[in-house]
Scaffold this motif. Structure first.
Motif, PDB file in Angstrom:
ATOM      1  N   LEU A   1     -16.902 164.863  53.454  1.00 26.29           N
ATOM      2  CA  LEU A   1     -16.966 164.268  52.116  1.00 26.29           C
ATOM      3  C   LEU A   1     -15.857 164.812  51.216  1.00 26.29           C
ATOM      4  CD1 LEU A   1     -20.832 164.232  51.661  1.00 26.29           C
ATOM      5  CD2 LEU A   1     -19.335 162.220  51.506  1.00 26.29           C
ATOM      6  N   GLU A   2     -15.567 166.109  51.334  1.00 25.84           N
ATOM      7  CA  GLU A   2     -14.456 166.664  50.547  1.00 25.84           C
ATOM      8  C   GLU A   2     -13.130 166.041  50.952  1.00 25.84           C
ATOM      9  OE1 GLU A   2     -14.831 170.806  51.307  1.00 25.84           O
ATOM     10  OE2 GLU A   2     -16.628 171.046  50.053  1.00 25.84           O
ATOM     11  N   ALA A   3     -12.955 165.804  52.258  1.00 23.80           N
ATOM     12  CA  ALA A   3     -11.727 165.158  52.723  1.00 23.80           C
ATOM     13  C   ALA A   3     -11.630 163.733  52.204  1.00 23.80           C
ATOM     14  CB  ALA A   3     -11.685 165.172  54.253  1.00 23.80           C
ATOM     15  N   LEU A   4     -12.756 163.039  52.165  1.00 22.58           N
ATOM     16  CA  LEU A   4     -12.751 161.673  51.636  1.00 22.58           C
ATOM     17  C   LEU A   4     -12.423 161.670  50.147  1.00 22.58           C
ATOM     18  CD1 LEU A   4     -13.236 158.655  52.058  1.00 22.58           C
ATOM     19  CD2 LEU A   4     -15.684 159.076  51.712  1.00 22.58           C
ATOM     20  N   ALA A   5     -12.987 162.630  49.413  1.00 30.21           N
ATOM     21  CA  ALA A   5     -12.667 162.730  47.986  1.00 30.21           C
ATOM     22  C   ALA A   5     -11.175 162.978  47.784  1.00 30.21           C
ATOM     23  CB  ALA A   5     -13.497 163.840  47.343  1.00 30.21           C
ATOM     24  N   ALA A   6     -10.602 163.886  48.580  1.00 32.33           N
ATOM     25  CA  ALA A   6      -9.171 164.166  48.461  1.00 32.33           C
ATOM     26  C   ALA A   6      -8.338 162.939  48.829  1.00 32.33           C
ATOM     27  CB  ALA A   6      -8.803 165.348  49.356  1.00 32.33           C
ATOM     28  N   GLU A   7      -8.783 162.171  49.807  1.00 36.08           N
ATOM     29  CA  GLU A   7      -8.064 160.975  50.261  1.00 36.08           C
ATOM     30  C   GLU A   7      -7.895 159.961  49.131  1.00 36.08           C
ATOM     31  OE1 GLU A   7      -6.269 158.219  52.961  1.00 36.08           O
ATOM     32  OE2 GLU A   7      -6.641 160.382  53.117  1.00 36.08           O
ATOM     33  N   ILE A   8      -8.900 159.882  48.253  1.00 33.75           N
ATOM     34  CA  ILE A   8      -8.825 158.901  47.168  1.00 33.75           C
ATOM     35  C   ILE A   8      -8.515 159.557  45.820  1.00 33.75           C
ATOM     36  CG2 ILE A   8     -10.339 157.253  48.327  1.00 33.75           C
ATOM     37  CD1 ILE A   8     -12.630 158.222  46.576  1.00 33.75           C
ATOM     38  N   GLY A   9      -8.165 160.859  45.860  1.00 34.64           N
ATOM     39  CA  GLY A   9      -7.708 161.533  44.647  1.00 34.64           C
ATOM     40  C   GLY A   9      -8.799 161.957  43.687  1.00 34.64           C
ATOM     41  N   VAL A  10     -10.006 162.201  44.179  1.00 35.14           N
ATOM     42  CA  VAL A  10     -11.107 162.652  43.335  1.00 35.14           C
ATOM     43  C   VAL A  10     -11.134 164.175  43.355  1.00 35.14           C
ATOM     44  CG1 VAL A  10     -13.603 162.662  42.999  1.00 35.14           C
ATOM     45  CG2 VAL A  10     -12.459 160.561  43.717  1.00 35.14           C
ATOM     46  N   ARG A  11     -10.961 164.797  42.202  1.00 31.30           N
ATOM     47  CA  ARG A  11     -10.896 166.246  42.094  1.00 31.30           C
ATOM     48  C   ARG A  11     -12.285 166.874  42.253  1.00 31.30           C
ATOM     49  NH1 ARG A  11      -6.850 168.677  38.793  1.00 31.30           N
ATOM     50  NH2 ARG A  11      -8.548 169.764  37.717  1.00 31.30           N
ATOM     51  N   GLY A  12     -12.281 168.156  42.597  1.00 31.19           N
ATOM     52  CA  GLY A  12     -13.524 168.875  42.779  1.00 31.19           C
ATOM     53  C   GLY A  12     -14.297 169.092  41.499  1.00 31.19           C
ATOM     54  N   ASP A  13     -13.650 168.912  40.338  1.00 30.19           N
ATOM     55  CA  ASP A  13     -14.355 169.056  39.072  1.00 30.19           C
ATOM     56  C   ASP A  13     -14.594 167.708  38.405  1.00 30.19           C
ATOM     57  OD1 ASP A  13     -11.761 168.450  38.452  1.00 30.19           O
ATOM     58  OD2 ASP A  13     -11.448 170.113  37.055  1.00 30.19           O
ATOM     59  N   ALA A  14     -14.432 166.621  39.147  1.00 24.79           N
ATOM     60  CA  ALA A  14     -14.678 165.287  38.604  1.00 24.79           C
ATOM     61  C   ALA A  14     -16.160 165.125  38.282  1.00 24.79           C
ATOM     62  CB  ALA A  14     -14.224 164.221  39.596  1.00 24.79           C
ATOM     63  N   PRO A  15     -16.491 164.284  37.329  1.00 27.23           N
ATOM     64  CA  PRO A  15     -17.898 164.137  36.938  1.00 27.23           C
ATOM     65  C   PRO A  15     -18.713 163.401  38.003  1.00 27.23           C
ATOM     66  CG  PRO A  15     -16.535 162.545  35.770  1.00 27.23           C
ATOM     67  CD  PRO A  15     -15.590 163.446  36.517  1.00 27.23           C
ATOM     68  N   PHE A  16     -20.016 163.630  37.958  1.00 29.14           N
ATOM     69  CA  PHE A  16     -20.948 162.894  38.808  1.00 29.14           C
ATOM     70  C   PHE A  16     -22.242 162.709  38.032  1.00 29.14           C
ATOM     71  CE2 PHE A  16     -21.526 167.395  39.725  1.00 29.14           C
ATOM     72  CZ  PHE A  16     -22.902 167.570  39.674  1.00 29.14           C
ATOM     73  N   VAL A  17     -23.048 161.770  38.467  1.00 28.60           N
ATOM     74  CA  VAL A  17     -24.314 161.485  37.783  1.00 28.60           C
ATOM     75  C   VAL A  17     -25.425 162.246  38.491  1.00 28.60           C
ATOM     76  CG1 VAL A  17     -25.963 159.698  37.123  1.00 28.60           C
ATOM     77  CG2 VAL A  17     -23.510 159.199  37.096  1.00 28.60           C
ATOM     78  N   ALA A  18     -26.080 163.115  37.749  1.00 23.65           N
ATOM     79  CA  ALA A  18     -27.167 163.914  38.322  1.00 23.65           C
ATOM     80  C   ALA A  18     -28.482 163.533  37.667  1.00 23.65           C
ATOM     81  CB  ALA A  18     -26.889 165.400  38.112  1.00 23.65           C
ATOM     82  N   GLY A  19     -29.562 163.823  38.353  1.00 22.82           N
ATOM     83  CA  GLY A  19     -30.884 163.530  37.811  1.00 22.82           C
ATOM     84  C   GLY A  19     -31.165 164.322  36.550  1.00 22.82           C
ATOM     85  N   ARG A  20     -31.726 163.649  35.556  1.00 18.71           N
ATOM     86  CA  ARG A  20     -32.102 164.304  34.299  1.00 18.71           C
ATOM     87  C   ARG A  20     -33.505 164.875  34.435  1.00 18.71           C
ATOM     88  NH1 ARG A  20     -35.061 163.234  29.792  1.00 18.71           N
ATOM     89  NH2 ARG A  20     -35.709 161.196  30.584  1.00 18.71           N
TER      90      ARG A  20
END
Length: 516
Positions: free
Chosen positions: A307-326
């Motif tokens: 998954l980290e490799a896929l994120a890097a492939e499309i330029g998504v940084r490790g500190d990019a936002p994500f939606v988490a449960g409230r």
């Protein structure tokens, strides 16, 4: 020093220090060797299904294998259903199955059987120790295969290999190779698919459903608009602050509807979802026929790394936002009215303690827990993976031994609970911190539903006699107390709330029979 001592030492040096056991005569030399190794925790199960299911639950939560000890082919056969579940969960495990002495096999004694033939369908690796001299090599191979394949290894130990003398050796842990690398071509294809603008879904299984991997998947989804789905897996991190992947529904019509819009699916840790069963006139594959499937990673891969490799492939940084449960657990209103699956699941959700391990074999009585889980305190969900019922109570045994500091809450259907009810005795003997909720509808309700799925809506006497659990009703409180577990019955939701709250405040096993 004998072969059994060597086998124990190889297990211990590789950090396998728990053995779930139901031994017989052929294994007595191994039992004696275990007695000489106080660092090995030995846990007795009164049925082999408890032994194999507990080893499954232990490894899911400990992230390392346990050993089992089973008595010849029939003992292995008694544990096969939960080995099937472990195989589907991709649980690393080393089964030690005793056999007759090699020179005794020619006599075809009463317990002689084709152990290899029994083991292969439920194992990722099967091996037989030929002599005491081969114990070390074969045991190391079993451990290596369990870890690298993420699956079940079955090691057959003839009695003369166990009692035969061996020379002491200096042992060290097995060096495991790095997980295989994912395909660069598949990684490129997955990245291109996510950038293409096509309606994409990322379908996760196995270790891709741990908290860190889910965060990475959540960042990819937030950046690309891809949907996140999950398949039934060994263990899923759930709760507030974590990324929630929507489970692929069990019901075929619901699954097809949920996945109908997607043009490309990227799978990690599992393959494209299929129906649990075939039904007349309904598809076996849940994705649309024209949906492109990219199998990016298998269970054997480093799924978090993929998954980290896929994120890097499309330029998504490790500190990019994500939606988490409230976190909204405190906002859940107390249930009232009838005691049923929904009211019980709401009551459990409101009170679930932080870092709990939720064992789920509620089958048709799961209620609303899955829907409420993203807003609850962080916890782990441990489900039935292979569909072979009778694993909930043993899973709770293994999970509680792996994580003694965490509360284990087991949601258990009554019909499936009777398959391995002996696990309650092990909970009592080991004083495990487990609250078991028996959802007592006095029926194989899932089979009643399956009858309706194939068009039978009016059940006659024979069908009712096979699908109802009455005449007489099961008395779970008496059963539990007979196994040494304190128990109480709830006939109203108010009684259940009080009992569940009390059970959470105390240590040790407790069973609540909720008559729904």
């Amino acid at each position: 020093m004998n072969g059994a001592d060597m086998l124990c030492d190889v297990l211990l040096v590789n950090d396998i220090d728990v053995c779930f056991a139901n031994p017989g005569t052929s294994e007595m030399h191994f039992v004696a060797a275990l007695d000489r190794k106080p660092q090995m925790r030995c846990v007795l199960g009164l049925a082999e299904g408890v032994v194999t299911g507990a080893a499954d639950g232990y490894a899911r939560m400990a992230d390392k294998p346990a050993a089992t000890l089973l008595h010849t082919g029939p003992g292995l056969a008694n544990g096969l259903a939960n080995l099937h579940n472990a195989r589907r969960a991709r649980t690393p495990m080393v089964n030690v199955v005793g056999d007759h002495a090699t020179y005794h096999l020619k006599h075809d004694a009463p317990l002689t059987s084709d152990i290899e033939g029994l083991a292969r369908p439920m194992s990722h690796w099967v091996g037989r120790i030929e002599s005491a001299a081969g114990v070390r090599t074969r045991t190391e191979e079993a451990y290596r295969e369990a870890q690298m394949r993420r699956g079940v290894s079955t090691l057959i130990l003839p009695a003369d290999a166990a009692w035969g003398e061996v020379q002491p050796e200096t042992l060290g842990p097995v060096t495991l190779p790095q997980p295989p690398a994912i395909s660069a071509d598949l990684l490129s294809a997955a990245g291109a698919a996510l950038r293409s603008g096509r309606r994409a879904v990322i379908i996760l299984a196995g270790r891709a459903l741990r908290a860190g991997a889910l965060e990475t998947a959540g960042r990819i989804a937030a950046a690309t608009g891809a949907a996140l789905f999950s398949q039934t897996s060994d263990r899923t991190a759930r709760g507030a602050g974590r990324v929630a992947a929507r489970p692929v529904p069990y019901n075929v019509d619901q699954a097809v509807q949920a996945l109908r819009e997607f043009e490309v699916a990227i799978c990690l840790g599992g393959h494209a979802p299929v129906g649990f069963f075939a039904y007349p006139g309904k598809p076996g594959a849940m994705l649309p026929a024209d949906c492109e499937v990219i199998q990016l990673a298998e269970h054997e891969h480093d799924l978090a790394g993929a998954l980290e490799a896929l994120a890097a492939e499309i330029g998504v940084r490790g500190d990019a936002p994500f939606v988490a449960g409230r976190f909204n657990q405190r906002e859940i209103a107390a249930p009232n009215g009838v005691l049923d699956a929904d009211s019980i699941s709401v009551a459990v959700a409101r009170a679930l303690p932080e870092d709990a391990i939720l064992i789920d074999e509620a089958i048709t009585s799961g209620g609303r827990l899955t829907a409420l889980s993203p807003g609850l305190v962080p916890h782990d969900h441990v489900p039935l993976t292979g569909g072979a019922i009778g694993e909930g109570i043993p899973l709770a045994v293994g999970a509680a031994i792996a994580c003694p500091q965490r509360k284990v809450v087991a949601m258990q259907a009554d019909g499936s609970g009777m398959y391995t009810v002996q696990g309650l005795w092990t909970q009592a003997r080991e004083n495990l911190d487990v609250v078991t909720v028996i959802l007592s509808n006095r029926a194989y309700a899932i089979l009643q539903g399956e009858m309706r799925n194939v068009g039978v809506n009016n059940f006659g006497r024979n069908a009712r006699r096979m699908l109802d659990l009455d005449s007489p009703d099961l008395d779970w409180c008496l059963i539990a107390r007979g196994m040494g577990v304190e128990a109480a019955r709830a006939d109203t939701i108010e009684q259940f709330i009080d009992l569940f709250g009390t059970a959470l405040t105390r240590k040790g096993p407790f069973l609540i029979e909720a008559r729904i």
